[in-house]
Design a protein around this motif. Structure first.
Motif, PDB file in Angstrom:
ATOM      1  N   MET A 180       0.852  -1.211   0.000  1.00  0.00           N
ATOM      2  CA  MET A 180       0.000   0.000   0.000  1.00  0.00           C
ATOM      3  C   MET A 180       0.889   1.263   0.000  1.00  0.00           C
ATOM      4  SD  MET A 180      -3.280   1.115   0.428  1.00  0.00           S
ATOM      5  CE  MET A 180      -4.197  -0.233   1.130  1.00  0.00           C
ATOM      6  N   GLU A 221       1.092   5.185   0.585  1.00  0.00           N
ATOM      7  CA  GLU A 221       0.255   6.177   1.278  1.00  0.00           C
ATOM      8  C   GLU A 221       0.700   7.608   0.973  1.00  0.00           C
ATOM      9  OE1 GLU A 221      -0.679   3.498   5.182  1.00  0.00           O
ATOM     10  OE2 GLU A 221      -1.114   5.646   5.203  1.00  0.00           O
ATOM     11  N   THR A 267     -11.573   4.879   4.625  1.00  0.00           N
ATOM     12  CA  THR A 267     -10.136   4.584   4.782  1.00  0.00           C
ATOM     13  C   THR A 267      -9.254   5.446   3.876  1.00  0.00           C
ATOM     14  OG1 THR A 267     -10.298   2.950   3.027  1.00  0.00           O
ATOM     15  CG2 THR A 267     -10.621   2.150   5.294  1.00  0.00           C
ATOM     16  N   LYS A 269      -8.812   4.645   0.744  1.00  0.00           N
ATOM     17  CA  LYS A 269      -8.237   3.714  -0.241  1.00  0.00           C
ATOM     18  C   LYS A 269      -8.868   3.976  -1.614  1.00  0.00           C
ATOM     19  CE  LYS A 269      -7.459  -1.259  -0.843  1.00  0.00           C
ATOM     20  NZ  LYS A 269      -7.868  -1.374  -2.206  1.00  0.00           N
ATOM     21  N   ASP A 287      -1.587  -0.555  -4.626  1.00  0.00           N
ATOM     22  CA  ASP A 287      -2.719  -0.053  -3.839  1.00  0.00           C
ATOM     23  C   ASP A 287      -2.385   1.353  -3.375  1.00  0.00           C
ATOM     24  OD1 ASP A 287      -4.447  -2.169  -3.961  1.00  0.00           O
ATOM     25  OD2 ASP A 287      -3.461  -3.234  -2.320  1.00  0.00           O
ATOM     26  N   LYS A 336      -3.528   4.872  -1.176  1.00  0.00           N
ATOM     27  CA  LYS A 336      -4.346   5.355  -0.064  1.00  0.00           C
ATOM     28  C   LYS A 336      -3.922   6.790   0.238  1.00  0.00           C
ATOM     29  CE  LYS A 336      -5.362   4.009   4.626  1.00  0.00           C
ATOM     30  NZ  LYS A 336      -5.046   3.201   5.765  1.00  0.00           N
TER      31      LYS A 336
END
Ligand SMILES: Cc1cc2nc3c(=O)[nH]c(=O)nc-3n(C[C@H](O)[C@H](O)[C@H](O)COP(=O)(O)OP(=O)(O)OC[C@H]3O[C@@H](n4cnc5c(N)ncnc54)[C@H](O)[C@@H]3O)c2cc1C
Length: 394
Positions: free
Chosen positions: A1, A3, A125, A127, A137, A139
């Motif tokens: 992920m 971020e 979230t 996301k 992914d 986010k």
């Protein structure tokens, strides 16, 4: 992920501008763009009001031409000439400018991910839901939807009304017959409240286009017939064809949902009378930057609501007025439009429009026309009576 502080969906001019300011302020910024090239295909006439220079100066290399006035044509060609002595609008190279804006955001530290199509966002979230499996992914603390008219995020929050369609050609004329510092606007009830425009790039080349509530094929036919029937454009060749959609401003649209904010065409931040979305989009991005920074500093995403409040405080009255002007024009027949232009000419309105007219803000001009009793005398009486409560408001 992976971020981020902020993820921007769409590397259009408005999303890229927002990304630039956030990256410049030191935040971790990512831009997710579905296409593999920025700015293409061109979907713009590239005309932007002179207020842009006080907000976000356009570098000289993207300015193709400068205009200081307009010829407004009625269906039977009664012409109003309005002008100022200084530049009123810039004709820009939109493809080059879009690329410049994205590059500027990258230079400030924003990361650009091309061929990354977003289909949604998980608001609780932060996301991002991507179109393809197997991509990273993503986010973010705050998500900014700058994905334009087709935005899946805004569509999951807002109801979009029927957009305008637009068709445009790049036209080469046989002779150097264009007045380089004047645009032409042609009114006609077939396309009203849309219109036909001609924006000169040089004395021999222009962007000629039309927008209205019709499909692209119908607009294409209107544009071709117009070119063939108008001696000014008849001897010309079409170099390129473009088309696109222009959202209609909707006061009901939500601009904030949880940790997501919506900007530009995705938020229908477009001037109803002209279809122009660049200036108001940049102005909205500027408002949003300050509010997003405050929300991130305080880790309080309820503060994002302030963006919608400020947007409405600044723009709502003008945009609603322009929706009303749009509605009025839609109700006028060609004979009404001709009569209106004739009367305006006799009432010296060219001078009034030249003084108070502004391609981005019409409230000042309308207020002045109401004050001088001109508005009442140019509109067909029935229409005026039906609409006067709203007109008298200004
Ligand atoms: C024919 C025409 C003429 C116009 N002329 C003018 C004019 O002269 N002056 C003016 O001010 N305005 C004009 N406009 C309006 C102006 O072009 C828009 O208001 C402006 O482009 C809005 O910028 P934006 O960044 O909000 O959206 P866009 O320019 O639409 O950019 C959105 C970006 O998001 C990307 N994207 C879309 N969906 C996704 C997704 N799911 N995932 C990831 N990325 C996505 C797109 O590929 C695109 O790069 C015109 C419009 C048209 C159609």
């Amino acid at each position: 992920m992976v971020e981020y502080d902020v993820l921007i969906v769409g590397a259009g001019p408005i999303g890229s501008t927002f990304a630039f300011h956030m990256a410049e302020a030191g935040y971790k910024v990512g831009i997710l763009e579905k296409k593999n090239k920025i700015g293409v295909p061109l979907q713009c006439a590239g005309l932007i009001g002179n207020k842009i220079m006080g907000l976000k100066p356009v570098p000289d290399e993207y300015i193709i031409n400068q205009v200081r006035g307009a010829y407004l044509h009625s269906p039977s060609d009664h012409i109003l000439k309005v002008s100022k002595s200084e530049t009123q609008a810039y004709v820009i190279d939109r493809v080059g400018y879009d690329n410049y804006l994205t590059q500027t955001a990258q230079n400030a530290g924003a990361e650009l991910f091309l061929q990354h199509k977003v289909i949604g966002v998980e608001n609780s979230t932060g996301k991002i839901i991507m179109d393809k499996d197997g991509q990273k992914d993503f986010k973010a603390k705050v998500i900014v939807d700058g994905a334009g008219y087709s935005s899946p995020i805004s569509r999951s929050i807002n109801k979009f009304s029927q957009p305008f369609q637009a068709a445009q050609y790049l036209l080469n004329l046989k002779n150097e017959s264009l007045e380089k510092d004047f645009v032409d606007v042609y009114a006609n009830d077939i396309i009203s409240p849309g219109f036909i425009w001609s924006i000169p790039l040089s004395k021999k080349q222009c962007r000629i286009g039309v927008f209205g509530h019709h499909d692209y094929h119908f607009l294409n036919r209107i544009l071709k017939d117009f070119i063939e029937s108008n001696p000014k454009f008849r001897e010309s060749s079409i170099i390129k064809k473009y088309h696109g959609k222009i959202p209609v401003y909707s006061p009901q649209n939500k601009l904030v949902e949880g940790r997501t904010i919506i900007l530009g065409d995705a938020a229908s931040q477009v001037k109803p009378t002209t279809g122009g979305g660049l200036l108001i989009g940049f102005q909205s991005a500027k408002i949003a930057v300050n509010i997003v920074i405050r929300a991130l500093e305080n880790e309080d995403f309820s503060l994002l609501q302030e963006y919608e409040i400020q947007f409405r405080n600044i723009f709502e009255k003008e945009l609603k007025l322009q929706l009303f002007v749009q509605k009025t024009f839609k109700a006028l027949k060609n004979s009404d439009l001709d009569l209106m232009f004739e009367k305006l000419k006799t009432k010296n309105a060219e001078e009034l429009i030249s003084i108070y007219g502004d391609m981005d803000t019409q409230s000042l001009l309308i207020k002045e026309m109401v004050k001088r009793g001109i508005l009442f005398s140019i509109l067909p009486q029935l229409l005026y009576r039906r609409m006067s409560p709203a007109w008298n408001f200004f």
